[in-house]
Design an enzyme around this catalytic site. Structure first.
Site, mmCIF file in Angstrom:
data_model
loop_
_atom_site.group_PDB
_atom_site.id
_atom_site.type_symbol
_atom_site.label_atom_id
_atom_site.label_comp_id
_atom_site.label_asym_id
_atom_site.label_seq_id
_atom_site.Cartn_x
_atom_site.Cartn_y
_atom_site.Cartn_z
ATOM 1 C CG HIS A 79 -1.244 6.421 4.979
ATOM 2 N ND1 HIS A 79 -1.824 5.488 5.806
ATOM 3 C CD2 HIS A 79 -0.530 5.725 4.052
ATOM 4 C CE1 HIS A 79 -1.471 4.282 5.414
ATOM 5 N NE2 HIS A 79 -0.687 4.387 4.370
ATOM 6 C CD GLU A 82 -1.194 5.905 -0.215
ATOM 7 O OE1 GLU A 82 -1.101 4.668 -0.383
ATOM 8 O OE2 GLU A 82 -0.395 6.568 0.468
ATOM 9 C CG HIS A 83 -4.922 2.980 2.571
ATOM 10 N ND1 HIS A 83 -4.824 1.650 2.921
ATOM 11 C CD2 HIS A 83 -3.675 3.491 2.754
ATOM 12 C CE1 HIS A 83 -3.595 1.367 3.289
ATOM 13 N NE2 HIS A 83 -2.870 2.482 3.208
ATOM 14 C CD GLU A 159 0.422 1.210 5.414
ATOM 15 O OE1 GLU A 159 1.321 1.750 4.744
ATOM 16 O OE2 GLU A 159 -0.794 1.350 5.164
#
Length: 459
Positions: A79, A82-83, A159
């Site tokens: 993840h 991904e950012h 997040e």
């Protein structure tokens, strides 16, 4: 970091096309709904679905890597990466990436799951070349600068905090942990505060280099697209990055998983000062390749898939004990989950759990009525078609199908599989799945006596 070869120079587009392999997987009428696949040198797959009647196109790249591929110390790396792929390449800054798509009124985003990651852009059909260039550049040319890693860490921690502030979302992560324990499937996709804080540029860059090889990628495009044109544009973008130089490379096979992870009878309570208690009661489900998954989908729809479903009627309509109550299935390469979620007042949690557990037990032993099954078949068929009415959904379908199954199924074939489910099929899968001892995850402010009674729901 870019895909580079120190020994082989990039070939011309004509040379790439000469050795590319193209297949028509599904033949539509007058070109509508035709799905084609081309496998390029380097093992890169390109699949498209043509829908000439629309004026939009969605382009995506699927990567066969998810949180399931992480070690405990790398939890959250997929993840995080991904950012970072949105933070800039040698060709574009982070602002250049976002402004390029914004300037044409498009949408761009990404998501990370347990077993795959997807990056996509939805644009007007005339702007598809721009979307292809931008997304391919992100996937092949990400710089992963140390300062970006440090800056994005704060965003990801926010997040995680946002997710933890939403107990209706967080309880599903807790249920995965309850079912799978301290395993890759049991850990959160986002990682934890500790693991995210421990990740640095070097470790994330190694993860990128290992998993973002063309053999692990599926390029998917749907809408008003021409397959050969998409292949040429993708080839050009990947060639510039030196990613198609391995002529002997072949695509990786769909994930098979490591082992069937199962547990039963566990209870996890996370004490939070929330207005509601959020509960998930569930058990092992089916893998995404299990042929019984069609019957399980019908079962889940009848049990908790809509306002006429049995749980919605019993928990909400007749007794007013919850606003939200539903059932769901999750299928992985080698195992799956079946769960029932409800959010209710803490004082009502045991009443809700008893109704849900009794309902599961009754259906496991007696099955559903033919009327309930017929209604569920119709509902599932309709929602399947309605859920594929935009180019983004079509891209998701063909991309995920290629990555996870290695095959494509037409909408008509999907509807035929649903329609072929019989009452006996549903009753058999109900015995197999719902007949197992469940586990339970709860988030809420339960008092000691309430917490002590949670074992009743799984005994």
């Amino acid at each position: 970091m870019t895909f580079r070869s120190s020994t082989t120079t990039a070939r011309t587009s004509s040379e790439v096309r000469a050795v590319a392999r193209t297949q028509t997987l599904l033949q539509g009428q007058n070109g509508i709904g035709t799905v084609r696949r081309t496998t390029l040198p380097g093992g890169l797959r390109v699949v498209t679905e043509s829908l000439p009647s629309v004026r939009s196109a969605t382009f995506g790249i699927w990567v066969q890597v998810g949180s399931r591929d992480e070690t405990p110390t790398l939890n959250g790396a997929t993840h995080y990466l991904e950012h970072l792929l949105f933070k800039g390449t040698a060709k574009r800054s982070a602002l250049d990436i976002s402004s390029a798509i914004d300037a044409v009124g498009g949408e761009m985003n990404a998501f990370t799951a347990k077993e795959y990651t997807c990056y996509y852009a939805r644009v007007l059909d005339t702007d598809l070349p721009l979307a292809i260039d931008v997304v391919c550049d992100m996937l092949t040319g990400s710089l992963i600068e140390a300062e970006d890693v440090d800056a994005e860490r704060g965003v990801i921690l926010e997040e995680i905090a946002m997710t933890e502030d939403d107990p209706g979302d967080c309880v599903h992560d807790l249920f995965s942990k309850t079912m799978f324990g301290d395993t890759p499937l049991g850990r959160p996709v986002l990682g934890t505060v500790d693991t995210v804080n421990a990740l640095d540029r070097a470790r994330i860059a190694r993860f990128y280099k290992k998993h973002y090889d063309p053999t692990h990628l599926v390029v998917a495009a749907a809408g008003n697209v021409d397959h050969d044109t998409v292949v040429r544009q993708v080839s050009r973008a990947f060639e510039k990055a030196g990613a198609l130089s391995r002529t002997d490379a072949v695509p990786v096979a769909p994930r098979e998983g490591r082992r069937d992870l199962r547990t039963a009878g566990r209870v996890d309570l996370l004490d939070r000062k929330t207005e509601q208690a959020h509960v998930v009661l569930g058990m092992p489900g089916l893998s995404r390749t299990d042929e019984r998954r069609w019957a399980l989908g019908v079962l889940s729809t009848a049990l908790g898939g809509g306002m006429s479903s049995r749980l919605f009627q019993e928990v909400r309509e007749k007794r007013g004990l919850a606003y939200s109550v539903y059932s769901y299935t999750s299928g992985f390469a080698d195992c799956g989950l079946f769960g029932v979620y409800a959010g209710c007042r803490p004082s009502q949690v045991h009443d809700v759990l008893k109704i849900c557990r009794d309902g599961l037990d009754q259906i496991a032993s007696e099955g559903l009525s033919d009327e309930e099954i017929g209604r569920a078949v119709g509902q599932l068929s309709g929602s399947t078609v309605l859920g594929l009415e935009d180019t983004g959904a079509l891209m998701n379908r063909i991309g995920k199908s290629e990555l996870c199954w290695g095959t494509q199924m037409s909408v008509d074939d999907m509807l035929a599989r649903i329609a072929a489910v019989t009452p006996d099929d549903v009753r058999a899968v109900a015995r197999d799945v719902l007949g197992q001892r469940p586990s339970l995850s709860v988030i809420g402010p339960l008092k000691d006596k309430q917490a002590d009674r949670l074992d009743e729901a799984v005994s």
